[in-house]
Design a protein around this motif. Structure first.
Motif, PDB file in Angstrom:
ATOM      1  N   TYR A  11       0.884  -1.176   0.000  1.00 22.71           N
ATOM      2  CA  TYR A  11       0.000   0.000   0.000  1.00 22.71           C
ATOM      3  C   TYR A  11       0.916   1.219   0.000  1.00 22.71           C
ATOM      4  N   THR A  52      -6.192  -6.683  -4.596  1.00 23.03           N
ATOM      5  CA  THR A  52      -5.357  -7.275  -5.649  1.00 23.03           C
ATOM      6  C   THR A  52      -3.919  -7.377  -5.149  1.00 23.03           C
ATOM      7  N   MET A  66      -6.539 -13.654  -9.206  1.00 18.51           N
ATOM      8  CA  MET A  66      -6.592 -12.626 -10.253  1.00 18.51           C
ATOM      9  C   MET A  66      -7.105 -13.198 -11.570  1.00 18.51           C
TER      10      MET A  66
ATOM     11  N   PRO B 261     -11.401  -3.422  -8.812  1.00 11.08           N
ATOM     12  CA  PRO B 261     -10.307  -2.991  -9.699  1.00 11.08           C
ATOM     13  C   PRO B 261      -9.866  -4.100 -10.659  1.00 11.08           C
ATOM     14  N   GLN B 262     -10.089  -5.369 -10.278  1.00 13.28           N
ATOM     15  CA  GLN B 262      -9.660  -6.482 -11.146  1.00 13.28           C
ATOM     16  C   GLN B 262     -10.408  -6.483 -12.475  1.00 13.28           C
ATOM     17  N   ARG B 265      -8.526  -4.773 -15.251  1.00 12.86           N
ATOM     18  CA  ARG B 265      -7.077  -4.958 -15.169  1.00 12.86           C
ATOM     19  C   ARG B 265      -6.416  -5.002 -16.553  1.00 12.86           C
ATOM     20  N   GLU B 272      -4.042   3.162  -9.699  1.00 12.31           N
ATOM     21  CA  GLU B 272      -4.093   2.184  -8.603  1.00 12.31           C
ATOM     22  C   GLU B 272      -5.232   2.550  -7.646  1.00 12.31           C
ATOM     23  N   GLU B 275      -7.418   0.353  -2.175  1.00 14.06           N
ATOM     24  CA  GLU B 275      -8.351  -0.641  -1.648  1.00 14.06           C
ATOM     25  C   GLU B 275      -8.402  -0.633  -0.123  1.00 14.06           C
ATOM     26  N   ARG B 276      -7.265  -0.282   0.483  1.00 13.85           N
ATOM     27  CA  ARG B 276      -7.205  -0.348   1.956  1.00 13.85           C
ATOM     28  C   ARG B 276      -8.256   0.561   2.585  1.00 13.85           C
TER      29      ARG B 276
END
Lengths: 308, 279
Positions: A11, A52, A66, B261-262, B265, B272, B275-276
């Motif tokens: 992150y 991801t 994925m 987000p996948q 891709r 980016e 996600e956190r």
């Protein structure tokens, strides 16, 4: 059933998970333990397709997270560490809603709803609104929710966090029963002792790395073999250590309040020999107490020694 | 779409509380009082003075008021839909189900417009009162109803997208109301202003073109155009649908990426997702 290969998650500048290599066999319960920020939740989020990975691979039930996230989602029941519930819908409607999300036929969903509400001890709360349940009941309902589409894998992130002791015991009992269903479980927790009651294998994470993996069976056998003794008296540490280490059953000695703490691999009767040895050496022993074994310290010690 | 479990759940949740019938009852009462007031003004107490032209004005006024009220009500139902799930901590679980991100967004959009559509439907008898006095034809009513429906869907879609893209319901509400203010107020004031300026300087076609374009983005003006109450390009409603439809597609794509987000891709140079913070 669950496998990760050099899994990394970053992150920004923070590396939350570093080169994680994990393998969980089908039908086993794997416990992931570690302090806050160790990377447990991130690991489980990757396995649940919520996050991801930055690099590496993760497989759940043969699907790559994925490459085939839809396959992974159909295979898992996921319970996050902090979750909420919807207002104004009953327990039955709540479970049926999630069953519909997985396209479970209505008749099957109704039967499972009955079965799992009964299974988690909420049969009498069937028509109660979910937001009116206690936190412990909501945790158990969440476990039932995870089972509604009959997934082979359950991913449970801190399933007992924030619960009072009674609710913790109730949830733990439900987790033990999940083993009987033959599901593959991966559970995270802060508390190793709690995990050791339900897991077959335990992995410890620290700063994003899996630092140790041990079988609970091995851990249990060593827990029963080792005893932690607290000794107090008038000697200094060097003298304590010199006398105690003459006994081959003394595994470790370190300073403690008023004396020393000893990791002892002998029986209760053999402790008498140890006490006699100390008295013969002229140490005035004022306290000789057996303490509950610190399973976490033991876990680390065993994995460092390569015994597990 | 009717099999969308999220849609069914939301219908159940929204319609079972006392709020739904109270809102419907209050709205119908308000609109009925307003309609009777307009009709009374129209006849001025003497039924022999009925004028179809004035009846048409009643119909127009009623449509414009309904459009404005529905426009400002829509964000109240839609602006907290996804961010609310996130704040309630139910979003993560929803995202681990096989529901597609588009299915989640569509379910939220349709469920948040359900009550507003109901409000439009229950006021149809009031429109029928206007027919008694002539001046409006059924074709106009259908066109106005369809346009109102489309506008509500657009506002709901944009509000749900804002709710997905920003993290907090408060910000999402601000952005949604800013969007409604742009649609209902800003485009009207600016478009009308530019056209006034262009009337003073007839050679300035550029200003007139921009004024006309901005007005075609204003649902109230397009609605009045549908009823031939104002003059403008005959296909202004097509511009309206094209621009706001396009905006919805762009924001929906960004929202899908935000949720999963996948899914995107395969796109090069995609940003980016954080996600956190999101789940």
């Amino acid at each position: 059933m669950i496998q990760t290969e050099n899994l990394c998650k970053r992150y920004g500048r923070h590396l939350a998970v570093r080169d994680l290599n994990l393998f969980v066999r089908r039908g086993t319960v794997f416990g992931l333990v570690g302090e806050n920020g160790a990377g447990k939740t991130t690991t489980l989020s990757v396995l649940a397709t919520l996050t991801t990975p930055t690099s590496g691979r993760a497989y759940v039930n043969g699907f790559e997270v994925m490459g085939n996230p839809a396959g992974v989602r159909r295979s898992i029941g996921y319970m996050p560490d902090s979750f909420g519930v919807y207002d104004d819908i009953s327990c039955q409607e709540y479970l049926q809603f999630y069953a519909e999300c997985y396209r479970v036929p209505r008749a099957v969903a109704e039967a499972r709803c009955q079965e799992y509400l009964d299974w988690v001890g909420l049969a009498d709360q069937r028509d109660t609104y979910v937001n009116h349940l206690s936190r412990g009941m909501q945790q158990r309902l969440e476990i039932a929710r995870c089972l509604m589409h009959d997934p082979p894998v359950l991913i449970l992130d801190e399933p007992t966090s924030g619960l009072d002791p009674r609710s913790r015991i109730e949830v733990r009992q439900v987790l033990k029963r999940l083993r009987e269903l033959g599901k593959t479980l991966i559970i995270s927790s802060h508390i190793l002792h709690e995990l050791s009651e339900v897991a077959d294998e335990i992995g410890m994470m620290r700063r994003g790395e899996l630092i140790a993996v041990a079988s609970v069976e091995v851990l249990r056998s060593h827990t029963s073999a080792y005893r932690r003794l607290h000794l107090a008296g008038d000697a200094d540490f060097a003298r304590w250590s010199a006398v105690l280490r003459e006994d081959p059953r003394v595994m470790d000695v370190h300073p403690a309040a008023g004396g020393v703490e000893v990791l002892y691999a002998g029986t209760v009767l053999q402790q008498a020999d140890l006490l006699a040895r100390l008295v013969r050496a002229g140490i005035a022993v004022t306290q000789f107490v057996e303490q509950p074994t610190d399973i976490e310290a033991l876990f680390l010690r065993l994995t460092e020694e390569g015994l597990a | 779409m009717i099999r969308n479990p999220l849609l069914l759940k939301e219908f159940r949740q929204r319609m079972r509380t006392a709020r739904a019938p109270i809102v419907v009852f209050g709205y119908v009462c308000g609109m009925a009082l307003f309609t009777f007031f307009l009709l009374y003004e129209n006849v001025q107490g003497q039924l022999t003075l009925l004028l179809p032209q004035r009846s048409e004005q009643v119909f127009l006024t009623l449509s414009l008021v309904q459009m404005t009220v529905a426009g400002f009500l829509t964000p109240a139902f839609a602006a907290g839909s996804i961010s609310g799930e996130r704040e309630r901590r139910t979003l993560a679980v929803l995202l681990t189900t096989p529901l597609s991100p588009f299915g989640i967004l569509a379910g939220k959009i349709l469920s948040s417009t359900a009550l507003l559509v109901l409000l439009l439907v229950v006021t149809l008898p009031l429109y029928s009162l206007v027919f008694l006095f002539g001046g409006a034809v059924p074709g106009e009513v259908v066109a106005v109803f369809a346009f109102q429906l489309f506008t509500i869907l657009v506002i709901a879609a944009l509000s749900v997208c804002w709710s997905t893209l920003v993290l907090r319901s408060g910000w999402s509400t601000v952005l949604s109301y800013a969007t409604v203010a742009w649609m209902l107020v800003f485009t009207g004031v600016m478009g009308y202003g530019l056209q006034l300026v262009a009337q003073r300087y007839p050679l300035d076609q550029f200003l007139a073109g921009w004024g006309s374009f901005l007005l075609s983005l204003n649902p109230l003006w397009v609605l009045a155009l549908l009823e031939a109450a104002v003059t403008g390009p005959p296909h202004a409603w097509a511009w309206f649908c094209l621009v706001y439809g396009g905006l919805c597609v762009i924001l929906m794509t960004a929202s899908v990426w935000r949720l999963r987000p996948q899914v995107l891709r395969f796109l090069p140079l995609r940003p980016e997702a954080d996600e956190r913070d999101y789940q």
